[in-house]
Design an enzyme around this catalytic site. Structure first.
Site, mmCIF file in Angstrom:
data_model
loop_
_atom_site.group_PDB
_atom_site.id
_atom_site.type_symbol
_atom_site.label_atom_id
_atom_site.label_comp_id
_atom_site.label_asym_id
_atom_site.label_seq_id
_atom_site.Cartn_x
_atom_site.Cartn_y
_atom_site.Cartn_z
ATOM 1 N N HIS A 192 -5.994 -5.839 -2.697
ATOM 2 C CA HIS A 192 -6.855 -6.000 -1.519
ATOM 3 C C HIS A 192 -7.118 -7.469 -1.184
ATOM 4 O O HIS A 192 -7.970 -7.760 -0.360
ATOM 5 C CB HIS A 192 -8.170 -5.234 -1.707
ATOM 6 C CG HIS A 192 -7.985 -3.745 -1.686
ATOM 7 N ND1 HIS A 192 -8.986 -2.856 -1.997
ATOM 8 C CD2 HIS A 192 -6.893 -2.979 -1.385
ATOM 9 C CE1 HIS A 192 -8.526 -1.611 -1.891
ATOM 10 N NE2 HIS A 192 -7.261 -1.662 -1.522
ATOM 11 N N ARG A 201 0.830 -1.208 0.000
ATOM 12 C CA ARG A 201 0.000 0.000 0.000
ATOM 13 C C ARG A 201 0.866 1.260 0.000
ATOM 14 O O ARG A 201 0.516 2.272 -0.616
ATOM 15 C CB ARG A 201 -0.903 -0.031 1.232
ATOM 16 C CG ARG A 201 -1.898 1.082 1.264
ATOM 17 C CD ARG A 201 -3.053 0.744 2.197
ATOM 18 N NE ARG A 201 -4.032 1.807 2.203
ATOM 19 C CZ ARG A 201 -4.313 2.537 3.284
ATOM 20 N NH1 ARG A 201 -3.714 2.280 4.430
ATOM 21 N NH2 ARG A 201 -5.201 3.506 3.209
ATOM 22 N N ASN A 241 -3.599 9.014 9.194
ATOM 23 C CA ASN A 241 -4.855 8.468 9.715
ATOM 24 C C ASN A 241 -5.413 7.378 8.800
ATOM 25 O O ASN A 241 -6.381 6.732 9.127
ATOM 26 C CB ASN A 241 -5.877 9.592 9.942
ATOM 27 C CG ASN A 241 -6.058 10.447 8.716
ATOM 28 O OD1 ASN A 241 -5.605 10.085 7.642
ATOM 29 N ND2 ASN A 241 -6.735 11.570 8.873
ATOM 30 N N HIS A 281 0.482 4.503 -2.463
ATOM 31 C CA HIS A 281 0.286 5.878 -1.972
ATOM 32 C C HIS A 281 1.452 6.781 -2.366
ATOM 33 O O HIS A 281 1.265 7.976 -2.563
ATOM 34 C CB HIS A 281 0.082 5.879 -0.457
ATOM 35 C CG HIS A 281 -1.308 5.486 -0.059
ATOM 36 N ND1 HIS A 281 -2.042 6.156 0.892
ATOM 37 C CD2 HIS A 281 -2.111 4.498 -0.499
ATOM 38 C CE1 HIS A 281 -3.230 5.587 1.020
ATOM 39 N NE2 HIS A 281 -3.300 4.571 0.192
#
Ligand code: HEM
Ligand SMILES: *[C@@H]1O[C@H](CO)[C@@H](O)[C@H](O)[C@H]1NC(C)=O
Ligand SMILES: *[C@@H]1O[C@H](CO)[C@@H](O)[C@H](O)[C@H]1NC(C)=O
Ligand SMILES: *[C@@H]1O[C@H](CO)[C@@H](O)[C@H](O)[C@H]1NC(C)=O
Length: 339
Positions: free
Chosen positions: A194, A69, A98, A73
């Site tokens: 995922h 991930r 967050n 990002h």
């Protein structure tokens, strides 16, 4: 006479073209497999990263998903330039903190070892890309050849962070990927990431209790999954519990195609995951991936494309000393010749 002038002119433009191509070629060197071969004394750069990722994943399985991930990002905000790693009050990392992005310590450890092996050679952006590949392999997703040669960016702003939302539709999400040069098909493959890792109750509360303000659960979710998730995520609970993205729970840490089989059976967790199986533009692809065994190999190819988004190569960017801080602060003004 006229002909020989035309020939001379053609030759001139051809020569100019070759010079220009060579010149820009030097500035914009392409990524390549094995960029660090023989560049780090006698050390094996990818091997050093692999050992760190392997040890960290043995300590904590979930770190593999975090590293995959992290690469996404990084690449989606200002390209794969490690801008997500820079510390600072208003840096990207703080905006996404967050969203539970992790794996920073793994990258720091690998960078430390690489600086000892060959100072100032290996970029943080490449370490992220290599670590993501290793995480896929160590989760059972097969090994793909990772391209390297990226350099590190010198800017990181929380205000640049503009990732697709988990509640966006397939066309909206496809639009965001297209802006990065990634096709709909590659987007579906990449969302197959995922198949490992977790989300949190806060991302799915409305699907369980108040879908679209209806006061009911999302009718596209298998009712038995709704009941199961309500136990993990009680209404108005303070604790934001973790929920496996792949609802074949035996496969939470295994990089296989069961994510696609689950979404096909209305057992996708994030809205975007379920939407992939239902949207007319992607439903056939999901069916196909759910029943074939070529997902890991195709995922690897899609990761190579993700890893090439807006990269800095050649003389652009820099090689950081620590992945958390830039070396140069700002590009110098072309008018300040001294200092
Ligand atoms: C439309 C695009 C995407 C959206 C909206 C999205 C959204 C999300 C969300 C909301 C989470 C859960 C975060 C949390 O609850 O802490 C998540 C987790 C994850 N995402 Fe995505 N994602 C997208 C694309 C991708 C891509 C392209 C990859 C990699 C190729 C990826 C890999 C992962 C992984 C591995 C996790 C689990 C992280 C962990 O367990 O630490 N995602 N994603
Ligand atoms: C993140 O930003 C907040 C302000 O929005 C600041 O108070 C905090 O110190 C920052 N955290 C880090 C780790 O930089
Ligand atoms: C995360 O932080 C950003 C800005 O720091 C804020 O806009 C956003 O609402 C936060 N998201 C969640 C899920 O708390
Ligand atoms: C696909 O998912 C369904 C529903 O969970 C399950 O019954 C079935 O065994 C799965 N098929 C495969 C090949 O894993």
């Amino acid at each position: 006479m006229k002909i020989s002038m035309a020939v001379a002119a053609a030759a001139f433009y051809l020569a100019l073209g070759i010079i220009l191509v060579n010149f820009t070629g030097q500035c914009d060197a392409a990524l390549q497999v094995g960029f660090y071969n023989r560049k780090c004394n006698t050390r094996n750069v990818e091997g050093i990263v692999f050992s760190v990722v392997e040890r960290r994943m043995n300590e904590k399985k979930g770190i593999g998903a975090a590293l995959i991930r992290l690469h996404f990002h990084d690449c989606f905000v200002k390209g794969c330039d490690a801008s997500i790693l820079l510390d600072g009050d208003s840096s990207e990392k703080n905006a996404t903190a967050n969203q539970s992005v992790g794996g920073y310590e793994v990258i720091d450890e690998a960078k430390g070892l690489l600086e000892e092996a060959c100072e100032g050679v290996v970029s943080c952006a490449d370490i992220i890309a290599i670590a993501a590949r290793d995480a896929v392999q160590l989760s059972g997703g097969g090994r793909y050849d990772v391209q390297t040669g990226r350099r590190d960016g010198i800017e990181s702003l929380a205000s640049n962070v503009d990732l697709p939302s988990p509640s966006s539709s397939v066309p909206q999400s496809a639009d965001a990927f297209k802006k990065k040069g990634i096709s709909l098909e590659d987007m579906v493959l990449l969302l197959g990431g995922h198949t490992i890792g977790f989300t949190h109750c806060s991302f799915i509360e409305d699907r369980l209790y108040n879908f679209g303000g209806s006061g009911e659960a999302d009718p596209t979710m298998d009712p038995s999954l709704v009941e199961q998730l309500k136990v993990v995520c009680p209404k108005n609970s303070e604790a934001d519990a973790a929920v496996s993205l792949d609802r074949n729970l035996a496969s939470t840490f295994i990089f296989d195609n069961s994510f696609f089989n689950q979404t096909k059976h209305r057992r996708g967790v994030l809205p975007i995951d379920q939407a992939l199986a239902l949207d007319p533009s992607t439903t056939n692809m999901v069916d196909n991936l759910a029943t074939s065994n070529d997902f890991p190999a195709r995922f690897g190819q899609a990761m190579v494309k993700l890893g090439a988004v807006e990269v800095l190569t050649g003389q652009r960017g820099e090689i950081r000393k620590s992945c958390r801080a830039v070396v140069k602060n700002k590009p110098r003004s072309p008018f300040s010749l001294f200092g």
